[in-house]
Design a protein around this motif. Structure first.
Motif, PDB file in Angstrom:
ATOM      1  N   PRO A 141      86.599 122.741  43.949  1.00 30.65           N
ATOM      2  CA  PRO A 141      87.498 122.668  43.253  1.00 30.65           C
ATOM      3  C   PRO A 141      87.066 123.912  41.854  1.00 30.65           C
ATOM      4  O   PRO A 141      86.661 124.818  41.188  1.00 30.65           O
ATOM      5  N   PHE A 142      88.595 125.307  42.080  1.00 29.32           N
ATOM      6  CA  PHE A 142      88.358 126.537  41.799  1.00 29.32           C
ATOM      7  C   PHE A 142      89.688 126.702  41.528  1.00 29.32           C
ATOM      8  O   PHE A 142      90.760 127.105  42.248  1.00 29.32           O
ATOM      9  N   GLU A 143      90.215 127.834  40.379  1.00 27.28           N
ATOM     10  CA  GLU A 143      91.558 128.111  40.660  1.00 27.28           C
ATOM     11  C   GLU A 143      92.449 128.994  40.434  1.00 27.28           C
ATOM     12  O   GLU A 143      91.260 130.161  39.536  1.00 27.28           O
ATOM     13  N   PRO A 144      92.318 129.301  41.981  1.00 27.74           N
ATOM     14  CA  PRO A 144      91.865 131.163  42.014  1.00 27.74           C
ATOM     15  C   PRO A 144      92.499 132.001  41.122  1.00 27.74           C
ATOM     16  O   PRO A 144      93.774 131.570  40.781  1.00 27.74           O
ATOM     17  N   PRO A 145      92.448 132.877  40.835  1.00 30.43           N
ATOM     18  CA  PRO A 145      92.541 134.461  39.644  1.00 30.43           C
ATOM     19  C   PRO A 145      94.026 135.096  40.524  1.00 30.43           C
ATOM     20  O   PRO A 145      94.238 134.841  41.236  1.00 30.43           O
ATOM     21  N   ALA A 146      94.878 135.029  39.921  1.00 31.18           N
ATOM     22  CA  ALA A 146      96.000 136.386  39.983  1.00 31.18           C
ATOM     23  C   ALA A 146      95.836 136.689  40.979  1.00 31.18           C
ATOM     24  O   ALA A 146      95.616 137.989  42.699  1.00 31.18           O
TER      25      ALA A 146
END
Ligand code: XBP
Ligand code: MG
Length: 258
Positions: A68-73
Protein backbone atom coordinates in the motif's frame (compact mmCIF):
# COMPACT_ATOMS: atom_id res chain seq x y z
CA UNK A 1 48.23 -22.75 -21.79
CA UNK A 2 47.55 -19.20 -20.51
CA UNK A 3 48.98 -18.59 -17.04
CA UNK A 4 46.75 -17.51 -14.16
CA UNK A 5 47.57 -13.85 -13.45
CA UNK A 6 44.58 -12.27 -11.74
CA UNK A 7 41.74 -13.08 -9.35
CA UNK A 8 38.43 -11.24 -9.77
CA UNK A 9 36.16 -11.29 -6.73
CA UNK A 10 32.46 -10.79 -6.38
CA UNK A 11 31.64 -9.26 -2.98
CA UNK A 12 28.13 -9.99 -1.68
CA UNK A 13 27.78 -13.63 -0.79
CA UNK A 14 31.36 -14.37 -1.91
CA UNK A 15 33.71 -12.36 0.31
CA UNK A 16 31.11 -12.21 3.09
CA UNK A 17 27.54 -13.30 3.72
CA UNK A 18 26.28 -9.73 3.52
CA UNK A 19 22.76 -10.17 2.22
CA UNK A 20 20.48 -11.47 5.00
CA UNK A 21 22.07 -9.74 7.99
CA UNK A 22 23.56 -6.75 6.19
CA UNK A 23 21.84 -5.38 3.10
CA UNK A 24 18.38 -6.68 4.06
CA UNK A 25 18.54 -5.10 7.51
CA UNK A 26 19.82 -1.82 6.05
CA UNK A 27 16.95 -1.72 3.54
CA UNK A 28 14.42 -2.26 6.34
CA UNK A 29 15.99 0.50 8.45
CA UNK A 30 15.82 2.93 5.53
CA UNK A 31 12.18 2.01 4.95
CA UNK A 32 11.36 2.63 8.63
CA UNK A 33 13.15 6.01 8.55
CA UNK A 34 11.03 7.00 5.55
CA UNK A 35 7.83 6.03 7.39
CA UNK A 36 7.24 2.98 5.20
CA UNK A 37 6.06 -0.19 6.90
CA UNK A 38 7.69 -2.47 4.33
CA UNK A 39 9.31 -5.48 5.96
CA UNK A 40 11.71 -7.51 3.85
CA UNK A 41 11.74 -10.83 5.68
CA UNK A 42 14.62 -13.26 4.98
CA UNK A 43 12.18 -15.26 2.78
CA UNK A 44 10.94 -12.29 0.73
CA UNK A 45 14.51 -11.11 0.40
CA UNK A 46 15.46 -14.48 -1.12
CA UNK A 47 13.03 -13.78 -3.94
CA UNK A 48 14.12 -10.14 -4.30
CA UNK A 49 17.73 -11.25 -4.73
CA UNK A 50 16.85 -12.48 -8.22
CA UNK A 51 17.23 -8.80 -9.14
CA UNK A 52 20.75 -7.43 -8.62
CA UNK A 53 21.26 -3.84 -7.53
CA UNK A 54 19.53 -2.22 -4.58
CA UNK A 55 17.63 0.44 -6.54
CA UNK A 56 16.52 -2.13 -9.10
CA UNK A 57 15.46 -4.41 -6.24
CA UNK A 58 13.24 -1.75 -4.64
CA UNK A 59 11.55 -1.13 -8.00
CA UNK A 60 11.00 -4.87 -8.48
CA UNK A 61 9.48 -5.09 -4.98
CA UNK A 62 7.00 -2.32 -5.80
CA UNK A 63 6.01 -4.04 -9.05
CA UNK A 64 5.71 -7.53 -7.65
CA UNK A 65 4.47 -7.08 -4.07
CA UNK A 66 2.29 -3.95 -4.52
CA UNK A 67 2.63 -2.63 -0.96
CA UNK A 68 0.00 0.00 0.00
CA UNK A 69 1.84 3.06 -1.25
CA UNK A 70 1.10 6.15 -3.31
CA UNK A 71 4.08 6.43 -5.71
CA UNK A 72 5.55 9.95 -5.81
CA UNK A 73 5.67 11.84 -9.11
CA UNK A 74 9.42 11.32 -9.34
CA UNK A 75 9.76 7.63 -8.52
CA UNK A 76 13.42 7.47 -9.66
CA UNK A 77 14.43 10.21 -7.22
CA UNK A 78 12.39 8.62 -4.43
CA UNK A 79 14.11 5.27 -4.94
CA UNK A 80 17.54 6.91 -5.21
CA UNK A 81 17.02 8.74 -1.88
CA UNK A 82 15.76 5.61 -0.17
CA UNK A 83 18.74 3.70 -1.49
CA UNK A 84 21.22 6.38 -0.35
CA UNK A 85 19.76 6.09 3.16
CA UNK A 86 20.08 2.30 2.94
CA UNK A 87 23.76 2.64 2.00
CA UNK A 88 24.39 4.79 5.10
CA UNK A 89 22.71 2.19 7.30
CA UNK A 90 24.72 -0.58 5.64
CA UNK A 91 28.03 1.21 6.23
CA UNK A 92 27.09 1.72 9.90
CA UNK A 93 26.19 -1.96 10.21
CA UNK A 94 29.61 -2.95 8.87
CA UNK A 95 31.25 -0.79 11.54
CA UNK A 96 29.06 -2.13 14.32
CA UNK A 97 28.43 -5.02 14.78
CA UNK A 98 30.33 -5.79 11.55
CA UNK A 99 30.07 -8.83 9.29
CA UNK A 100 32.77 -11.52 9.14
CA UNK A 101 34.43 -12.56 5.90
CA UNK A 102 33.57 -16.08 4.76
CA UNK A 103 35.88 -18.91 5.87
CA UNK A 104 39.21 -18.94 4.07
CA UNK A 105 38.73 -15.59 2.31
CA UNK A 106 41.31 -13.58 4.24
CA UNK A 107 43.83 -16.44 4.13
CA UNK A 108 43.45 -16.81 0.37
CA UNK A 109 43.70 -13.06 -0.29
CA UNK A 110 46.94 -12.88 1.68
CA UNK A 111 48.38 -15.98 -0.04
CA UNK A 112 47.44 -14.63 -3.47
CA UNK A 113 49.12 -11.30 -2.74
CA UNK A 114 52.26 -13.06 -1.54
CA UNK A 115 52.27 -15.15 -4.72
CA UNK A 116 52.11 -11.99 -6.87
CA UNK A 117 48.63 -12.56 -8.28
CA UNK A 118 46.76 -9.40 -9.27
CA UNK A 119 43.49 -8.80 -7.41
CA UNK A 120 40.32 -6.99 -8.45
CA UNK A 121 36.68 -6.66 -7.47
CA UNK A 122 33.72 -7.03 -9.85
CA UNK A 123 30.46 -6.43 -8.01
CA UNK A 124 27.00 -5.04 -8.33
CA UNK A 125 26.97 -3.34 -4.97
CA UNK A 126 27.65 0.36 -4.34
CA UNK A 127 31.41 1.27 -4.19
CA UNK A 128 31.11 2.68 -0.64
CA UNK A 129 29.85 -0.72 0.53
CA UNK A 130 32.93 -2.47 -0.85
CA UNK A 131 35.38 -0.12 0.81
CA UNK A 132 33.46 -0.31 4.10
CA UNK A 133 33.61 -4.12 4.05
CA UNK A 134 37.33 -4.22 3.19
CA UNK A 135 38.21 -1.55 5.77
CA UNK A 136 36.24 -3.12 8.59
CA UNK A 137 37.21 -6.73 7.94
CA UNK A 138 40.81 -6.46 6.68
CA UNK A 139 42.05 -3.06 7.82
CA UNK A 140 42.42 0.44 6.39
CA UNK A 141 45.01 -0.50 3.77
CA UNK A 142 43.05 -3.41 2.27
CA UNK A 143 41.44 -1.30 -0.45
CA UNK A 144 44.90 -0.86 -1.96
CA UNK A 145 45.28 -4.64 -2.32
CA UNK A 146 42.86 -4.45 -5.25
CA UNK A 147 44.14 -2.99 -8.48
CA UNK A 148 40.61 -2.27 -9.71
CA UNK A 149 37.35 -2.00 -7.78
CA UNK A 150 34.56 -2.29 -10.34
CA UNK A 151 31.28 -1.68 -8.56
CA UNK A 152 27.67 -0.53 -8.80
CA UNK A 153 26.50 2.02 -11.36
CA UNK A 154 29.93 2.29 -13.00
CA UNK A 155 28.38 0.25 -15.83
CA UNK A 156 24.77 0.70 -17.00
CA UNK A 157 23.80 -2.99 -16.90
CA UNK A 158 24.33 -4.96 -13.70
CA UNK A 159 24.91 -8.72 -13.36
CA UNK A 160 23.87 -11.04 -15.03
CA UNK A 161 25.12 -8.71 -17.79
CA UNK A 162 28.87 -9.20 -18.38
CA UNK A 163 29.59 -5.45 -18.28
CA UNK A 164 31.18 -5.23 -14.84
CA UNK A 165 33.67 -8.03 -15.56
CA UNK A 166 34.45 -6.58 -18.98
CA UNK A 167 35.01 -3.15 -17.40
CA UNK A 168 37.34 -4.57 -14.75
CA UNK A 169 39.40 -6.58 -17.26
CA UNK A 170 39.63 -3.65 -19.66
CA UNK A 171 40.92 -1.44 -16.85
CA UNK A 172 43.50 -4.08 -15.96
CA UNK A 173 44.51 -4.62 -19.57
CA UNK A 174 44.09 -8.36 -19.15
CA UNK A 175 42.30 -11.05 -21.13
CA UNK A 176 39.77 -13.49 -19.62
CA UNK A 177 42.05 -16.47 -20.15
CA UNK A 178 44.44 -15.11 -17.51
CA UNK A 179 41.75 -14.51 -14.87
CA UNK A 180 39.81 -16.59 -12.39
CA UNK A 181 36.50 -15.31 -11.00
CA UNK A 182 34.99 -16.02 -7.58
CA UNK A 183 31.19 -15.97 -7.44
CA UNK A 184 28.33 -17.18 -5.25
CA UNK A 185 25.21 -16.80 -7.42
CA UNK A 186 23.69 -17.80 -10.74
CA UNK A 187 23.53 -14.16 -11.87
CA UNK A 188 27.19 -13.67 -10.99
CA UNK A 189 28.22 -16.83 -12.80
CA UNK A 190 26.40 -15.79 -15.99
CA UNK A 191 28.01 -12.36 -15.82
CA UNK A 192 31.52 -13.83 -15.54
CA UNK A 193 30.87 -16.52 -18.15
CA UNK A 194 29.46 -14.06 -20.69
CA UNK A 195 32.50 -11.84 -20.16
CA UNK A 196 34.58 -14.72 -21.54
CA UNK A 197 35.84 -16.17 -18.27
CA UNK A 198 36.14 -19.93 -18.05
CA UNK A 199 37.86 -20.34 -14.67
CA UNK A 200 35.02 -19.70 -12.28
CA UNK A 201 35.03 -20.88 -8.69
CA UNK A 202 31.65 -20.74 -6.96
CA UNK A 203 31.18 -20.88 -3.19
CA UNK A 204 27.46 -21.28 -2.48
CA UNK A 205 25.52 -19.87 0.46
CA UNK A 206 22.03 -20.38 1.86
CA UNK A 207 20.44 -18.09 -0.71
CA UNK A 208 22.24 -19.53 -3.73
CA UNK A 209 22.87 -23.25 -3.22
CA UNK A 210 19.99 -24.22 -5.58
CA UNK A 211 21.03 -21.89 -8.41
CA UNK A 212 22.10 -23.21 -11.80
CA UNK A 213 25.89 -23.13 -11.92
CA UNK A 214 26.35 -24.54 -15.41
CA UNK A 215 29.64 -23.18 -16.71
CA UNK A 216 31.39 -22.98 -13.35
CA UNK A 217 34.69 -24.83 -13.18
CA UNK A 218 34.09 -25.89 -9.59
CA UNK A 219 31.32 -25.38 -7.03
CA UNK A 220 32.25 -25.58 -3.33
CA UNK A 221 30.45 -25.05 -0.05
CA UNK A 222 33.24 -22.66 1.01
CA UNK A 223 36.98 -22.11 0.49
CA UNK A 224 38.00 -24.34 3.39
CA UNK A 225 39.81 -23.98 6.69
CA UNK A 226 41.98 -26.46 8.63
CA UNK A 227 38.99 -27.17 10.88
CA UNK A 228 36.41 -27.33 8.10
CA UNK A 229 37.63 -28.65 4.75
CA UNK A 230 35.93 -27.41 1.59
CA UNK A 231 33.33 -29.75 0.09
CA UNK A 232 33.04 -30.13 -3.69
CA UNK A 233 29.42 -29.82 -4.87
CA UNK A 234 30.29 -29.97 -8.59
CA UNK A 235 33.46 -30.17 -10.62
CA UNK A 236 36.83 -31.90 -10.26
CA UNK A 237 37.91 -33.33 -6.90
CA UNK A 238 39.99 -31.10 -4.63
CA UNK A 239 43.34 -32.61 -3.75
CA UNK A 240 43.29 -30.80 -0.40
CA UNK A 241 40.69 -29.36 1.94
CA UNK A 242 41.56 -25.73 1.37
CA UNK A 243 41.62 -23.62 -1.77
CA UNK A 244 45.11 -22.13 -2.03
CA UNK A 245 47.17 -20.69 -4.88
CA UNK A 246 48.32 -24.07 -6.31
CA UNK A 247 44.67 -25.23 -6.24
CA UNK A 248 43.62 -22.07 -8.11
CA UNK A 249 46.30 -22.71 -10.74
CA UNK A 250 45.07 -26.30 -11.14
CA UNK A 251 41.45 -25.08 -11.47
CA UNK A 252 42.53 -22.55 -14.09
CA UNK A 253 44.37 -25.22 -16.05
CA UNK A 254 41.38 -27.57 -15.81
CA UNK A 255 39.06 -24.84 -17.14
CA UNK A 256 41.18 -23.90 -20.13
CA UNK A 257 42.39 -27.37 -21.00
CA UNK A 258 38.83 -28.69 -20.92
C1 XBP B 1 24.89 -7.95 -5.05
C2 XBP B 1 23.72 -7.13 -5.23
C3 XBP B 1 23.63 -5.85 -4.53
C4 XBP B 1 23.49 -5.94 -3.04
C5 XBP B 1 23.04 -4.62 -2.48
O1 XBP B 1 25.01 -8.86 -6.15
O2 XBP B 1 22.83 -7.47 -5.98
O3 XBP B 1 22.52 -5.18 -5.03
O4 XBP B 1 22.51 -6.90 -2.73
O5 XBP B 1 23.90 -3.59 -2.82
P1 XBP B 1 26.41 -9.47 -6.58
P2 XBP B 1 23.33 -2.18 -3.34
O6 XBP B 1 26.94 -10.20 -5.38
O7 XBP B 1 26.08 -10.42 -7.69
O8 XBP B 1 27.30 -8.34 -7.03
O9 XBP B 1 22.12 -1.86 -2.53
O10 XBP B 1 24.47 -1.22 -3.11
O11 XBP B 1 23.00 -2.36 -4.80
MG1 MG C 1 27.31 -12.24 -5.11
Amino acid sequence: MPQLEALLFDVDGTLADTERDGHRVAFNRAFADAGLDWDWTPEIYGDLLSVTGGKERIRYFLQKYHPPFEPPADLDAFIADLHAAKTEHYERLLEDPGLPLRPGVERLLREARDAGLRLAIATTTTPANVTALLRNSLGPEAESWFEVIAAGDIVPAKKPAPDIYLWAMERMGISPNRCLAFEDSGNGLVSARDAGLKSILVTVNDYTRDHDFTGATIVLDQLGTPERPARVLAGPPLVKGQVDVPVLKAIHEHAWRG
